[in-house]
Design a protein around this motif. Structure first.
Motif, mmCIF file in Angstrom:
data_model
loop_
_atom_site.group_PDB
_atom_site.id
_atom_site.type_symbol
_atom_site.label_atom_id
_atom_site.label_comp_id
_atom_site.label_asym_id
_atom_site.label_seq_id
_atom_site.Cartn_x
_atom_site.Cartn_y
_atom_site.Cartn_z
ATOM 1 N N ARG A 131 0.823 -1.217 0.000
ATOM 2 C CA ARG A 131 0.000 0.000 0.000
ATOM 3 C C ARG A 131 0.854 1.263 0.000
ATOM 4 O O ARG A 131 0.344 2.355 0.266
ATOM 5 C CB ARG A 131 -0.932 0.006 1.206
ATOM 6 N N GLY A 132 2.113 1.119 -0.275
ATOM 7 C CA GLY A 132 2.976 2.279 -0.361
ATOM 8 C C GLY A 132 3.873 2.441 0.857
ATOM 9 O O GLY A 132 3.669 1.807 1.901
ATOM 10 N N PRO A 133 4.878 3.295 0.754
ATOM 11 C CA PRO A 133 5.824 3.469 1.869
ATOM 12 C C PRO A 133 5.181 4.077 3.109
ATOM 13 O O PRO A 133 5.576 3.779 4.235
ATOM 14 C CB PRO A 133 6.890 4.403 1.264
ATOM 15 N N PRO A 293 -4.872 -0.345 -5.418
ATOM 16 C CA PRO A 293 -3.619 0.424 -5.539
ATOM 17 C C PRO A 293 -3.030 0.307 -6.938
ATOM 18 O O PRO A 293 -3.209 -0.709 -7.627
ATOM 19 C CB PRO A 293 -2.707 -0.231 -4.489
ATOM 20 N N ARG A 294 -2.352 1.326 -7.352
ATOM 21 C CA ARG A 294 -1.692 1.285 -8.648
ATOM 22 C C ARG A 294 -0.517 0.307 -8.625
ATOM 23 O O ARG A 294 -0.059 -0.103 -7.561
ATOM 24 C CB ARG A 294 -1.192 2.677 -9.029
ATOM 25 N N LYS A 295 -0.075 -0.058 -9.798
ATOM 26 C CA LYS A 295 1.050 -0.987 -9.895
ATOM 27 C C LYS A 295 2.296 -0.426 -9.209
ATOM 28 O O LYS A 295 3.040 -1.175 -8.558
ATOM 29 C CB LYS A 295 1.358 -1.262 -11.367
ATOM 30 N N VAL A 296 2.490 0.880 -9.336
ATOM 31 C CA VAL A 296 3.658 1.488 -8.699
ATOM 32 C C VAL A 296 3.548 1.377 -7.180
ATOM 33 O O VAL A 296 4.545 1.139 -6.476
ATOM 34 C CB VAL A 296 3.788 2.959 -9.129
ATOM 35 N N THR A 297 2.323 1.518 -6.654
ATOM 36 C CA THR A 297 2.127 1.419 -5.209
ATOM 37 C C THR A 297 2.288 -0.014 -4.725
ATOM 38 O O THR A 297 2.896 -0.264 -3.671
ATOM 39 C CB THR A 297 0.733 1.948 -4.839
ATOM 40 N N GLN A 298 1.744 -0.971 -5.467
ATOM 41 C CA GLN A 298 1.825 -2.369 -5.044
ATOM 42 C C GLN A 298 3.262 -2.876 -5.034
ATOM 43 O O GLN A 298 3.661 -3.612 -4.138
ATOM 44 C CB GLN A 298 0.972 -3.243 -5.973
ATOM 45 N N TYR A 299 4.036 -2.492 -6.021
ATOM 46 C CA TYR A 299 5.395 -3.015 -6.157
ATOM 47 C C TYR A 299 6.434 -1.935 -5.859
ATOM 48 O O TYR A 299 7.482 -1.870 -6.491
ATOM 49 C CB TYR A 299 5.602 -3.560 -7.575
ATOM 50 N N TRP A 300 6.116 -1.072 -4.890
ATOM 51 C CA TRP A 300 7.019 0.032 -4.598
ATOM 52 C C TRP A 300 8.349 -0.470 -4.041
ATOM 53 O O TRP A 300 9.392 0.156 -4.255
ATOM 54 C CB TRP A 300 6.357 1.001 -3.622
ATOM 55 N N ILE A 301 8.345 -1.607 -3.324
ATOM 56 C CA ILE A 301 9.601 -2.145 -2.791
ATOM 57 C C ILE A 301 10.516 -2.590 -3.939
ATOM 58 O O ILE A 301 11.722 -2.304 -3.943
ATOM 59 C CB ILE A 301 9.313 -3.309 -1.833
ATOM 60 N N ARG A 302 9.932 -3.278 -4.923
ATOM 61 C CA ARG A 302 10.731 -3.710 -6.076
ATOM 62 C C ARG A 302 11.272 -2.503 -6.843
ATOM 63 O O ARG A 302 12.438 -2.475 -7.245
ATOM 64 C CB ARG A 302 9.882 -4.574 -7.005
ATOM 65 N N TYR A 303 10.403 -1.520 -7.045
ATOM 66 C CA TYR A 303 10.846 -0.344 -7.781
ATOM 67 C C TYR A 303 11.910 0.431 -7.000
ATOM 68 O O TYR A 303 12.843 0.991 -7.601
ATOM 69 C CB TYR A 303 9.657 0.565 -8.084
ATOM 70 N N THR A 304 11.753 0.456 -5.662
ATOM 71 C CA THR A 304 12.768 1.140 -4.846
ATOM 72 C C THR A 304 14.110 0.424 -4.938
ATOM 73 O O THR A 304 15.164 1.068 -5.108
ATOM 74 C CB THR A 304 12.295 1.212 -3.388
#
Length: 600
Positions: A131-133, A293-304
């Motif tokens: 759900r985001g950081p 949640p958006r894809k960026v929000t769901q996979y924010w750890i991977r993207y980070t």
């Protein structure tokens, strides 16, 4: 606790500002509409989907067919009147708005239902990590604040909180979907009831139809208001229901159609469009607050992690670049370039040139083969003359010119064995040396013949060797073509042309079949509201199927039959047994709905 209250206040402010902006945008649009004639107002209404927050990508030019008599839209001259055209525009726009809203709700509801079916641990993982950081920090802070002694109860509370969080969204979206589906079913049934009269006499039926639509909007407002009252006291989605939905009401007009003036009809139609835009705005707010949640929000750890890795890689490349006085990066680029050029030459250019030479220089190679064959023939003729002279001298008789080499070679071998009895004496004064020379000539002929055959085999397989050398480049090209094909077909959607798209279209037919059976069960049990809700969901599934198969069925020439089957499935008065027969036939007959294996 302070941070929690701040978060709640921030969410309330954001929600209030969003609702106020939508409210005033609708107000300004209505004020602008009042300054123009009805035709322009209608034109603005027809293109108002461009201003909707979530309908811009869902608008489709072809609406689901109205339940009117067959061929009425094409054969009846009455439909050229403006009143009939107005009726159809109002009905089509209303259905299209509701279908688009249902689609937006269904996408998010499907996501939350899938999450609700997972385990408690999976739900807790979603709430904390997907759900985001900000949610990750909040949930981690809550777990650490409770300490180690309450670790077990903390995890239990976290799982319960995650279940409540997901179930609330499932409940709200399910209730909202049911309300819209019921509205859709009631409107569609009303159109089906007076469909023939709408075609023959639209002027008399338009006022009563507008009154019915106004009553349906009032019922929908009560249904959504009931949802508002039910969830306002206890909701984790703060600010979602701070402003109730208020539809426009028709003015006090005599219900007799003959007493309705053109101005009153225009005002009533304008009220319908205002209610549609209010419905769009209100549902957009609810869906926004309950959306997945958006894809960026769901996979924010991977993207980070990816961003951190990319940053570290960038710093490492910067250290080896010419900006820092290092030539490593330039050398690596040059090596990569040389490797790529070498790969291209070895596995693309040279194999293609070899294949070209093999295909377009056949005559030159054939001439070289003739020359090699002539050399072998000269060696064979020389051996034949040697055998002939040796045999005539040994036997003391004349041999014919066409004597067999095999017979004369037997004479040579017999003489050779006899001469070997005294090798030193016969080597100087006998025929041993001559017999040895004849065998050397025979060995030369055999070697040249074998080399000629081997050369012919190699030349015949040159194109095969070139193809083997080009296989790596071929596989890379094939992989690239598959990626481009998957992107072009857009196989992930039901409108696509690949195997997954076919499966999704067949699943839509299965979904229609299941909902038809559920509708029949509700009717038999006397659950009228549930039956209306299920019929609305049937219409929604048929609308999705209609737009998914249209292009493919038109290409295969089966659209007319398939379209009629879809319209039959949407008729309220048609028997359930016949509808199930239609769905079974659709899965077996139409090419755009067949599995990939059965098409071959």
């Amino acid at each position: 606790m302070a941070s929690s209250s701040e978060n709640e206040s921030t969410e309330n402010d954001a929600s209030s500002s969003l609702i106020i902006s939508l409210f005033y945008s609708n107000y300004l649009r209505n004020r602008l509409r009042s300054f123009y004639p009805f035709s322009l107002s209608h034109l603005l209404s027809r293109f108002s989907h461009l201003t909707s927050p979530f309908r811009s990508t869902l608008h489709r030019p072809h609406s689901f067919p109205l339940p009117l008599p067959s061929n009425s839209l094409h054969s009846s001259p009455i439909l050229t009147k403006s009143s009939s055209s107005t009726v159809h525009c109002v009905l089509e726009d209303t259905l299209q708005h509701v279908f688009a809203n249902l689609h937006s709700i269904q996408k998010n509801l499907h996501f939350w239902q899938f999450r609700a079916e997972g385990s408690d641990a999976r739900k807790a993982y979603f709430v904390v990590f997907e759900r985001g950081p900000r949610a990750f920090i909040d949930e981690t802070f809550k777990l650490l604040l409770r300490g180690r002694p309450a670790q077990g109860s903390s995890m239990k509370n976290l799982c319960q909180s995650a279940s409540d969080y997901i179930n609330e969204r499932v409940t709200v979206l399910s209730s909202l979907r049911c309300s819209l589906a019921t509205f859709l079913a009631q409107l569609y049934m009303e159109i089906d009831k007076i469909g023939a009269e709408l075609v023959t006499d639209p002027e008399d039926k338009l006022p009563s139809l507008l009154v019915t639509i106004d009553e349906l909007f009032s019922t929908l407002e009560a249904s959504i208001g009931h949802l508002h009252a039910m969830r306002q006291s206890d909701s984790s989605v703060d600010g979602s229901y701070s402003i109730p939905l208020l539809f426009e009401k028709l003015p006090e007009i005599d219900q007799e159609g003959s007493q309705w003036t053109d101005c009153e009809i225009k005002d009533a139609i304008s009220s319908v469009y205002q209610n549609l835009h209010k419905l769009d705005s209100y549902i957009s707010v609810l869906v926004t607050k309950h959306k997945k949640p958006r894809k960026v929000t769901q996979y924010w750890i991977r993207y980070t992690c990816g961003a951190v890795g990319l940053s570290a890689c960038s710093v490492w490349l910067l250290r080896h670049s010419s900006l820092m006085g290092s030539s490593d990066l330039d050398n690596w680029v040059q090596e990569a370039k040389d490797s790529t050029v070498g790969f291209f030459k070895d596995h693309v250019e040279q194999p293609l040139l070899s294949i070209r030479d093999e295909l377009f220089e056949t005559f030159r190679k054939r001439h070289q083969g003739i020359m090699d064959h002539e050399e072998v023939q000269l060696t064979s003729d020389s051996l034949h003359r040697m055998l002939l002279a040796f045999s005539e001298q040994t036997k003391g008789q004349k041999f014919p010119e066409n004597a067999s080499d095999h017979e004369m070679l037997e004479i040579v071998m017999a003489r050779y064995e006899k001469e070997l009895a005294h090798p030193i004496q016969n080597l100087l004064s006998g025929e041993l040396a001559r017999a040895l020379l004849i065998q050397v000539q025979k060995l030369k002929l055999d070697t040249e013949t074998a080399m000629l055959e081997l050369n012919q085999i190699l030349r015949a397989n040159e194109i095969n060797f070139a193809i083997l050398a080009a296989l790596p480049a071929f596989f890379l090209s094939l992989l690239l073509m598959m990626l481009v094909r998957a992107w072009f077909k857009k196989d992930t959607k039901a409108e696509g042309r690949g195997r997954i798209a076919r499966i999704q279209r067949r699943l839509l037919v299965v979904e229609v079949e299941k909902r038809v059976m559920q509708y029949q069960n509700y009717v038999e049990q006397g659950l009228e509201k549930d039956a209306q809700c299920m019929f609305g969901l049937i219409l929604y599934s048929l609308d999705r199927l209609y737009h998914s198969v249209k292009r493919h069925a038109e290409a295969s020439g089966e659209w007319q039959c398939l379209r009629q089957d879809i319209i039959d499935l949407a008729r309220p008065g048609l028997q359930t047994e016949y509808k199930l027969t239609v769905t079974s036939r659709m899965e077996r007959v139409y090419d755009c709905l067949l599995p990939s294996m059965k098409r071959q």
